[in-house]
Design a protein around this motif. Structure first.
Motif, mmCIF file in Angstrom:
data_model
loop_
_atom_site.group_PDB
_atom_site.id
_atom_site.type_symbol
_atom_site.label_atom_id
_atom_site.label_comp_id
_atom_site.label_asym_id
_atom_site.label_seq_id
_atom_site.Cartn_x
_atom_site.Cartn_y
_atom_site.Cartn_z
ATOM 1 N N VAL A 1 0.832 -1.125 0.213
ATOM 2 C CA VAL A 1 0.256 -0.317 0.211
ATOM 3 C C VAL A 1 1.023 1.292 0.307
ATOM 4 C CG1 VAL A 1 -1.140 1.816 1.152
ATOM 5 C CG2 VAL A 1 -2.053 -0.722 1.283
ATOM 6 N N VAL A 2 1.708 1.440 0.877
ATOM 7 C CA VAL A 2 2.756 2.322 0.742
ATOM 8 C C VAL A 2 3.735 2.592 -0.832
ATOM 9 C CG1 VAL A 2 4.869 3.218 1.860
ATOM 10 C CG2 VAL A 2 3.217 2.383 2.996
ATOM 11 N N ILE A 3 3.545 1.593 -1.175
ATOM 12 C CA ILE A 3 4.836 1.670 -2.467
ATOM 13 C C ILE A 3 2.970 2.251 -4.078
ATOM 14 C CG2 ILE A 3 5.351 0.430 -4.185
ATOM 15 C CD1 ILE A 3 7.491 0.300 -2.774
ATOM 16 N N VAL A 4 2.149 1.467 -3.459
ATOM 17 C CA VAL A 4 1.095 2.436 -4.238
ATOM 18 C C VAL A 4 0.840 4.084 -4.486
ATOM 19 C CG1 VAL A 4 -1.075 2.237 -4.744
ATOM 20 C CG2 VAL A 4 0.454 0.221 -4.858
ATOM 21 N N VAL A 5 0.761 3.540 -2.603
ATOM 22 C CA VAL A 5 1.280 5.617 -2.166
ATOM 23 C C VAL A 5 1.733 5.887 -3.359
ATOM 24 C CG1 VAL A 5 0.503 7.424 -0.809
ATOM 25 C CG2 VAL A 5 -0.839 5.143 0.008
ATOM 26 N N LEU A 6 2.900 5.743 -3.311
ATOM 27 C CA LEU A 6 4.088 7.261 -3.475
ATOM 28 C C LEU A 6 4.302 6.452 -4.687
ATOM 29 C CD1 LEU A 6 6.846 7.522 -3.471
ATOM 30 C CD2 LEU A 6 7.723 5.015 -3.103
ATOM 31 N N GLY A 7 3.849 5.871 -5.615
ATOM 32 C CA GLY A 7 3.050 5.444 -7.301
ATOM 33 C C GLY A 7 2.207 6.268 -7.571
ATOM 34 N N ILE A 8 1.716 6.641 -7.440
ATOM 35 C CA ILE A 8 0.678 7.679 -7.166
ATOM 36 C C ILE A 8 0.981 8.820 -7.082
ATOM 37 C CG2 ILE A 8 -2.104 8.310 -6.550
ATOM 38 C CD1 ILE A 8 -2.482 5.779 -5.596
ATOM 39 N N LEU A 9 1.181 9.215 -6.525
ATOM 40 C CA LEU A 9 2.245 10.456 -6.107
ATOM 41 C C LEU A 9 3.232 11.069 -7.096
ATOM 42 C CD1 LEU A 9 1.924 10.580 -2.792
ATOM 43 C CD2 LEU A 9 0.320 12.017 -4.061
ATOM 44 N N ASP A 10 3.973 9.731 -7.114
ATOM 45 C CA ASP A 10 5.159 9.963 -8.345
ATOM 46 C C ASP A 10 4.177 9.951 -9.455
ATOM 47 O OD1 ASP A 10 7.574 10.100 -9.176
ATOM 48 O OD2 ASP A 10 7.482 8.001 -9.984
ATOM 49 N N ASP A 11 3.179 9.064 -10.134
ATOM 50 C CA ASP A 11 2.766 9.526 -11.134
ATOM 51 C C ASP A 11 2.321 11.070 -11.828
ATOM 52 O OD1 ASP A 11 3.237 6.637 -12.381
ATOM 53 O OD2 ASP A 11 1.784 5.604 -11.606
ATOM 54 N N ILE A 12 1.223 11.341 -10.791
ATOM 55 C CA ILE A 12 1.008 12.949 -10.732
ATOM 56 C C ILE A 12 2.233 14.104 -10.525
ATOM 57 C CG2 ILE A 12 -0.676 14.601 -9.711
ATOM 58 C CD1 ILE A 12 -2.025 12.118 -8.566
ATOM 59 N N TYR A 13 3.049 14.024 -9.954
ATOM 60 C CA TYR A 13 3.933 15.209 -9.846
ATOM 61 C C TYR A 13 5.148 14.701 -9.885
ATOM 62 C CZ TYR A 13 0.139 16.297 -6.473
ATOM 63 O OH TYR A 13 -1.097 16.436 -5.889
ATOM 64 N N ALA A 14 5.479 13.673 -10.211
ATOM 65 C CA ALA A 14 7.394 12.991 -10.553
ATOM 66 C C ALA A 14 7.825 13.111 -9.667
ATOM 67 C CB ALA A 14 7.746 13.997 -11.866
ATOM 68 N N LEU A 15 8.302 12.584 -8.592
ATOM 69 C CA LEU A 15 9.160 12.838 -7.466
ATOM 70 C C LEU A 15 10.467 12.847 -7.798
ATOM 71 C CD1 LEU A 15 6.816 11.125 -4.883
ATOM 72 C CD2 LEU A 15 6.728 13.440 -5.468
#
Length: 378
Positions: free
Chosen positions: A92-106
């Motif tokens: 779940v932590v990885i997926v939340v991180l992935g969602i944020l990265d796909d939106i904001y390019a972390l």
């Protein structure tokens, strides 16, 4: 063969098939909804450099559909102990991180730190590599007891595999298809060799979720799975392999997981070596991945993906054979694979034309986006 017939005659295989079908149906049905959500949230990949193989904006974050399919199926068919709960929480932590990265390019560094935290959750919950088979087949001690080293070794394994799938995510359907083959291989080994039903069901759920997503992801892709999908797939396979192959059968633990995930591991290792040799950050993007090389050799996207599917399937079949073949065969095969990898690096992956192509890169904010040029597909 008798073992295979016994398994087919038991109810275990039906649980595995039901888990695969349910995950596939959930992923297939939820992908259009995830696609609409990706557009609404701005998780869209816009081609900005030569590393990207598409020529128009395409929604990413499709990995969320794969996550839904996997979780629903797993919760339906797998009893949750502490280790599995830790794996799911880390996922779940990885997926939340992935969602944020796909939106904001972390930026790469914060992503890497969160990946370590997610892996630590799984490790502390009991997903650890406690023993490894000794690569010295002539030693009187066939296994290494890792002791406290189990924690850092497992952390490195999970984080490395999480990123290795992300590294190969550069062509339509590539990372998702390779992950399907790897999950199917682990499923077969769990059933026929390790006799781990829970591992087989989890891998069936993962393979089914990928299969449900693939119709939207084949070239020309309607949606990419993005970091949300690629890092999730890598994290789950890395964590499950700890329990499915490393833990129960130490005699095969040194080789088989490396074969199952051989293609992403190969690409990640040589990407890191290639970048460090040029004085670059290991996370800096370039156009030197295996799939880029195939495209530059004249293959179409579909042909390149097909070639890499075949390679991944051959490695998977080799893993199944070696899992039942004993340590000596495994060590000899590993040596042969190492020689083949060295030859591939020298002959196939070190052409001067490719080096010139890589030197011409540097998109804006390349360091900041990590391997976004490759991982935006899938």
């Amino acid at each position: 063969m008798n073992e295979f017939r016994t398994i087919l005659g038991s109810q275990d295989i039906w649980y595995v098939l039901l888990a695969l079908v349910l995950a596939g149906m959930v992923a297939f049905a939820s992908t259009p909804l995830v696609k609409a959500l990706s557009v609404k949230m701005g998780a869209v990949d816009v081609p900005k450099d030569s590393r990207r193989m598409h020529d128009h904006p395409i929604p990413r974050m499709g990995g969320l559909a794969i996550f839904f399919g996997f979780v629903v199926s797993m919760l339906m068919f797998v009893p949750l102990d502490t280790a599995k709960k830790g794996m799911l929480l880390g996922a779940v932590v990885i997926v939340v991180l992935g969602i944020l990265d796909d939106i904001y390019a972390l930026p790469a560094v914060p992503k890497f730190l969160v990946q370590i935290a997610a892996a630590l959750i799984a490790v502390l919950a009991g997903n650890r590599i406690d023993v490894l088979s000794n690569p010295n087949i002539f030693s009187s001690n066939p296994v290494w007891q890792l002791g406290w080293l189990a924690y850092p070794v497992t952390l490195v394994w999970i984080v490395a595999i999480t990123n290795s799938v992300n590294f190969i995510d550069g062509l339509d359907g590539l990372a998702c298809g390779v992950s399907t083959i790897s999950a199917a291989t682990m499923l077969v080994i769990a059933l026929l060799v390790c006799e781990e039903l829970d591992v087989a069901i989890m891998m069936a759920a993962l393979a089914g979720a990928c299969i449900g997503f693939l119709p939207y992801n084949f070239n020309p892709a309607k949606i990419f799975m993005g970091d949300t999908g690629s890092t999730f797939l890598g994290f789950v396979m890395a964590t499950v392999s700890v329990n499915g192959m490393f833990k129960q059968y130490p005699i095969i633990s040194f080789v088989v997981p490396f074969l199952v995930l051989g293609l992403p591991i190969f690409d990640e290792c040589f990407a890191v070596i290639r970048r460090l040799s040029r004085g670059q950050s290991p996370m800096a993007p370039d156009r030197g991945h295996v799939h880029h090389r195939l495209i530059d050799m004249g293959f179409s996207q579909k042909q390149a993906v097909g070639v890499l599917y075949v390679i991944s399937a051959i490695l998977g079949l080799s893993a199944v054979v070696l899992a039942a073949g004993g340590a000596q065969k495994a060590m000899v095969f590993l040596l042969a694979m190492g020689v083949a990898a060295a030859i591939a690096w020298r002959v196939f992956l070190a052409g001067p034309a490719h080096d010139r192509a890589e030197e011409q890169e540097p998109p804006d904010n390349a360091e900041e986006h990590g391997d976004k040029g490759e991982d935006s597909h899938g």
